[in-house]
Write a protein that holds these residues in place. Sequence first.
Motif: not given
Length: 249
Positions: A156-164, A166-171, A195-201
């Motif tokens: 799977y691919t996750a991308t954080n498009p924001t400028d901050r 963000i911590d995510g958690i999956a079920t 945790r994905l930093n700003a603009k990180e994929q």
Amino acid sequence: MLTMVVSSLLRPLAVAAARPPLCSACRQLLRSGDVTPRQLLLRDVTIRQLTGGGSGQQQRSRRLRSTLYYVTAMGVLVGGLSYAAVPLYRIFCQAYAYGGTTQGHDAEKVLTMKKVEDRELTIRFNADTASSMTWSFRPQQREIKVRPGETALAFYTATNPTDRPIDGIATYNVVPFEAGAYFNKIQCFCFEEQRLNAKEQVDMPVFFYIDPEFDEDPHMENVKEITLSYTFFEAKDSIKMPVPSYATK
């Protein structure tokens, strides 16, 4: 004058009628003539006052306090169970594969299991995010072909498009739900904060297998497709979801 006389005559009768029946010992005393009804009444009132048995208001207050204590204790219990309901339900689902939750893996079984050559399954992949989650999340492949007893790897691919950051958690879950008991994960990104930093994929792997016993279950006889679905939520205030012991092995 007549009214006062009648009232004075009826008052003792009303008092007597409002009181509980006399005991056998009291009736015997009245028959013997040793005491008058008035003396017996005064003695009974005195005893009830000394023992506290005649204080109906006090009894009602005690009963009211007891009821309040029980209601308060029940409220605390229900509140505690409500707070713990989600993690308890999640742990139960992980342990028993209820509601399509997948199982952990048995390392020894992975080394010794045999592939079922004449049974091919289509594993489909789905990705969702909660309404408050701003990540972009998708599977890299729509589907793959897998046989029971065969290991497989998907991404799977996750991308954080924001400028901050963000911590995510999956079920996750599996459809049909009954197949969750045979869907075993060797490695995945579920139930741990990412945790994905700003603009990180990032690419997130899922290493899994279908238990060979899947082929022996008559309820799975007509199942040809299984869907693995992940949903990402934003993890706020560093809240960690409970992870079963097998997920850390």
